[in-house]
Design a protein around this motif. Sequence first.
Motif, PDB file in Angstrom:
ATOM      1  N   GLN A  71       0.743  -1.163  -0.018  1.00 49.76           N
ATOM      2  CA  GLN A  71      -0.052   0.214   0.107  1.00 49.76           C
ATOM      3  C   GLN A  71       0.739   1.345   0.179  1.00 49.76           C
ATOM      4  O   GLN A  71       2.209   1.287   0.497  1.00 49.76           O
ATOM      5  N   ASP A  72       0.058   2.364  -0.193  1.00 49.31           N
ATOM      6  CA  ASP A  72       0.926   3.549  -0.216  1.00 49.31           C
ATOM      7  C   ASP A  72       1.024   4.686   0.999  1.00 49.31           C
ATOM      8  O   ASP A  72       1.125   5.573   1.093  1.00 49.31           O
ATOM      9  N   SER A  73       0.454   3.870   2.073  1.00 51.03           N
ATOM     10  CA  SER A  73       0.143   4.459   3.534  1.00 51.03           C
ATOM     11  C   SER A  73       0.471   3.151   4.598  1.00 51.03           C
ATOM     12  O   SER A  73      -0.501   2.624   4.555  1.00 51.03           O
ATOM     13  N   LEU A  74       1.723   3.544   5.035  1.00 49.84           N
ATOM     14  CA  LEU A  74       1.957   2.136   5.491  1.00 49.84           C
ATOM     15  C   LEU A  74       2.395   2.323   7.316  1.00 49.84           C
ATOM     16  O   LEU A  74       2.330   1.605   7.848  1.00 49.84           O
TER      17      LEU A  74
ATOM     18  N   GLU B  38      -2.498  -2.388  -7.592  1.00 48.48           N
ATOM     19  CA  GLU B  38      -2.812  -1.273  -8.484  1.00 48.48           C
ATOM     20  C   GLU B  38      -1.972  -1.387  -9.556  1.00 48.48           C
ATOM     21  O   GLU B  38      -0.603  -1.620  -9.569  1.00 48.48           O
ATOM     22  N   PRO B  39      -2.586  -1.301 -10.698  1.00 50.64           N
ATOM     23  CA  PRO B  39      -1.917  -1.488 -11.904  1.00 50.64           C
ATOM     24  C   PRO B  39      -0.544  -0.546 -12.232  1.00 50.64           C
ATOM     25  O   PRO B  39       0.620  -0.777 -12.761  1.00 50.64           O
ATOM     26  N   GLU B  40      -0.613   0.729 -11.582  1.00 48.58           N
ATOM     27  CA  GLU B  40       0.266   1.720 -11.663  1.00 48.58           C
ATOM     28  C   GLU B  40       1.834   1.209 -10.852  1.00 48.58           C
ATOM     29  O   GLU B  40       2.738   1.721 -11.149  1.00 48.58           O
ATOM     30  N   LEU B  41       1.477   0.233 -10.133  1.00 48.98           N
ATOM     31  CA  LEU B  41       2.805  -0.426  -9.273  1.00 48.98           C
ATOM     32  C   LEU B  41       3.266  -1.498 -10.043  1.00 48.98           C
ATOM     33  O   LEU B  41       4.172  -1.932  -9.388  1.00 48.98           O
ATOM     34  N   PHE B  42       2.467  -1.960 -11.085  1.00 54.02           N
ATOM     35  CA  PHE B  42       3.176  -3.359 -11.693  1.00 54.02           C
ATOM     36  C   PHE B  42       4.745  -3.216 -12.097  1.00 54.02           C
ATOM     37  O   PHE B  42       5.469  -4.014 -12.050  1.00 54.02           O
ATOM     38  N   GLU B  43       4.933  -1.853 -12.739  1.00 55.28           N
ATOM     39  CA  GLU B  43       6.344  -1.840 -13.009  1.00 55.28           C
ATOM     40  C   GLU B  43       7.042  -1.700 -11.952  1.00 55.28           C
ATOM     41  O   GLU B  43       8.502  -2.163 -12.380  1.00 55.28           O
ATOM     42  N   PHE B  44       6.711  -1.100 -10.917  1.00 55.13           N
ATOM     43  CA  PHE B  44       7.642  -0.952  -9.952  1.00 55.13           C
ATOM     44  C   PHE B  44       8.051  -2.394  -9.109  1.00 55.13           C
ATOM     45  O   PHE B  44       9.095  -2.798  -8.662  1.00 55.13           O
TER      46      PHE B  44
ATOM     47  N   GLU C 285      -3.635  -9.054 -10.260  1.00 53.70           N
ATOM     48  CA  GLU C 285      -2.579  -8.508  -9.432  1.00 53.70           C
ATOM     49  C   GLU C 285      -1.163  -9.247  -9.732  1.00 53.70           C
ATOM     50  O   GLU C 285      -1.161 -10.133 -10.693  1.00 53.70           O
ATOM     51  N   LEU C 286      -0.115  -8.385  -9.466  1.00 59.59           N
ATOM     52  CA  LEU C 286       1.264  -8.913  -9.474  1.00 59.59           C
ATOM     53  C   LEU C 286       1.756  -9.367  -8.273  1.00 59.59           C
ATOM     54  O   LEU C 286       1.696  -8.622  -7.318  1.00 59.59           O
TER      55      LEU C 286
ATOM     56  N   GLY D 228       9.012   3.347 -13.529  1.00 61.16           N
ATOM     57  CA  GLY D 228       7.604   3.633 -13.990  1.00 61.16           C
ATOM     58  C   GLY D 228       7.381   4.824 -14.213  1.00 61.16           C
ATOM     59  O   GLY D 228       8.092   5.702 -13.468  1.00 61.16           O
ATOM     60  N   PRO D 229       6.249   5.274 -14.785  1.00 60.94           N
ATOM     61  CA  PRO D 229       5.832   6.555 -15.030  1.00 60.94           C
ATOM     62  C   PRO D 229       5.310   7.485 -13.778  1.00 60.94           C
ATOM     63  O   PRO D 229       4.670   6.922 -13.278  1.00 60.94           O
ATOM     64  N   ASN D 230       5.611   8.569 -13.570  1.00 60.04           N
ATOM     65  CA  ASN D 230       5.118   9.408 -12.674  1.00 60.04           C
ATOM     66  C   ASN D 230       5.345   8.961 -11.138  1.00 60.04           C
ATOM     67  O   ASN D 230       4.359   9.065 -10.366  1.00 60.04           O
ATOM     68  N   TYR D 231       6.440   8.169 -10.966  1.00 62.19           N
ATOM     69  CA  TYR D 231       6.755   7.770  -9.850  1.00 62.19           C
ATOM     70  C   TYR D 231       7.201   8.949  -8.845  1.00 62.19           C
ATOM     71  O   TYR D 231       8.483   9.497  -9.079  1.00 62.19           O
ATOM     72  N   GLU D 232       6.628   9.190  -7.660  1.00 63.92           N
ATOM     73  CA  GLU D 232       7.330  10.459  -6.908  1.00 63.92           C
ATOM     74  C   GLU D 232       7.790   9.782  -5.801  1.00 63.92           C
ATOM     75  O   GLU D 232       7.423   8.606  -5.443  1.00 63.92           O
ATOM     76  N   TRP D 233       9.011  10.310  -5.144  1.00 60.62           N
ATOM     77  CA  TRP D 233       9.689   9.941  -4.277  1.00 60.62           C
ATOM     78  C   TRP D 233       9.109   9.659  -3.025  1.00 60.62           C
ATOM     79  O   TRP D 233       9.394   8.550  -2.519  1.00 60.62           O
ATOM     80  N   PRO D 234       8.434  10.314  -2.544  1.00 60.53           N
ATOM     81  CA  PRO D 234       7.865  10.196  -1.151  1.00 60.53           C
ATOM     82  C   PRO D 234       7.016   8.865  -1.029  1.00 60.53           C
ATOM     83  O   PRO D 234       6.982   7.995  -0.427  1.00 60.53           O
ATOM     84  N   ARG D 235       6.279   8.508  -2.156  1.00 62.79           N
ATOM     85  CA  ARG D 235       5.542   7.129  -2.432  1.00 62.79           C
ATOM     86  C   ARG D 235       6.367   5.900  -2.343  1.00 62.79           C
ATOM     87  O   ARG D 235       6.403   4.926  -1.694  1.00 62.79           O
ATOM     88  N   ILE D 236       7.488   6.127  -3.402  1.00 62.40           N
ATOM     89  CA  ILE D 236       8.272   5.067  -3.724  1.00 62.40           C
ATOM     90  C   ILE D 236       9.143   4.885  -2.366  1.00 62.40           C
ATOM     91  O   ILE D 236       9.714   3.615  -2.189  1.00 62.40           O
TER      92      ILE D 236
END
Length: 618
Positions: free
Chosen positions: A10-13, A63-69, A49-50, A88-96
């Motif tokens: 998830q993106d809130s951990l 979340e499909p946007e995290l598949f490349e991650f 899911e991946l 992946g596209p549009n990956y912001e550092w805080p979330r990564i």
Amino acid sequence: MESRESCSVQDSLGQERGAGWLGADDELIFPKHKRVFAQYVTGEGGVTELRLYYGDKEISFDEPELFEFGEGLAKQPRFIAGTATTWGPNYEWPRIRELLEQLVDEGVLQRATAEAEPELPASREPSRPSPLPPAPCAVPRTWLEAEALIPELTGRPLELGYLELVLPLYRIPHVAMDAEGRQVGEGNVFPKALRVEVPTEWRACPHAGSRYQHERPMNVSALKSMRAHWKQMMVALLRVREVYLQKFPRARQQWTVGDLHCLSALVLSIPGYLMLRAQDRVENGQLHPVLSSMYRVTDGVRMVMHHMLFSEDLEPTLPLHAPMTSAELYAYAERNDIFISDHGVCAGPRAMIEEFLRVIMDGQEIEDAASVELAPEVEAALNDLDQVFEYVLHGLQAYSVVFSRWPAMTRSYEQLVPIVAEWADDRARPFQERMERSLTFLRMLTRQNTEERRLKREQVYVEMYARSANALHTTEVDESLKERIAPIAVGNDAAAGASLHTLLKRRFDGIRGADDAAIARMTAVLMDYFRREQAIVRASAEIQQNINQLLGRQPPSRPLTGTDLAIHYRLLEAVYTAEHLATVGGHLPYLTDDLEEQLQLRIVVTGDAIDISPRIHA
């Protein structure tokens, strides 16, 4: 993130160390990253899911946007944290950063330190000691010695003419020695008591995936033998495949779980047929290594199909008619750790396994096949495939009939336990406790814990029996398995029921709760079970007669009994721990044993009669 219990990244951990402790310039290590493998799966609700499988951890991205991650992560043995934003596209550092921090906290990733030692390639590791305990058997044995061997192993006698009823065909070759001096079953010999000491080289596994540098080593000696005979093995497999497709031509369009289970049984039964038939028998120690190596690689398919059909501990089971591809088969084996056994890991590189699957499932042509000359012993074995296949089909029928007793017996325990549970007398307590222990064991350790599971297993047996009967074109083709093993009163059934009622009434006389109604219910449950067992004995004996005729083997001198079939349970005890068996008195539960030992009865169930009498002590 959880250990193989799957959780979504998830993106809130909410990290214990406090948010933002990882810097973009920090270096991270993915230890043994070759062990991770990625698969796209359809999760609940049909959402793709991946999932990354890594040792005992399963990392899920829904979340499909995290598949490349996720895909990028699986490729990185070592990286600078901030570079993950480029995966992946549009990956912001805080979330990564939060994702990477979670992976560190869960032990998937590690921060690089000056003290961190480089990972030693598995190919450079020294040989490992054998993971096996000392072999218990001093000299090679053979199932031709069954009449001496089975009493040694189980404490019960059995004639050779009933062997295929207590030992599934695919396990019969395990104990055999090939011409290279190796047992066909290698370290997995069943039963364990018959494994002999064979010089074997063990090393860490270098193959990417679940096996990579696993704590359990791989058998290099078996792999070397397989490589030496690979071309002959693949040519031979194509011949076996074609014989199978002549009987089951629909598999040319689509393989099913049932097809692959039957095809693998055909390959696995070649050594057993050759070594058990009366004429032109291959003696122990003379089996050509092409045939033993072919057995070992194909046994992996058989194990995967068995799990798919029966093991809901891994994933929901599949019916025999479920379609199956080579890619799906391999992916299932990886994510469910089937490449890893109790003592070692599969030694075959992925490329070899995939080539094998393409040959056996897709009929892929073998490069320079025309120049491959099969050894005379291999050619002779392939010339007898029609007879081997008949042997297999009868054997699968026997398997379906004999294993049908497990669900039936579990249901009988479930009906008996409530009847005796309320009997209030210390004289009834040992019997009550024995019934409860046996039922608990069956529910917990034999995958018989729910009626839904039992019904699924029985459906597999029904369909397996029908497929075999159709292929054999037997006179029983129109009679289903359910009809053949239906509980029908025959012979002395009425007298047996009356005798049982009298003996139970006498045994529990004066015990509060064990009134006439309770004894009548108990008698009815037991007689229903005995009739089912009698039908199973009758059907099994008929199938075994066909097997004996095919092998040119002398028929048994005495009738088959239900207790004879229970020898199968005694042999199966090798797969359970001593601690588990201690809970049920050292043996797998068998209802007749419980009744005989606790109630001092003598029970003999044959195809024609049910004899119940008091046990007479010498």
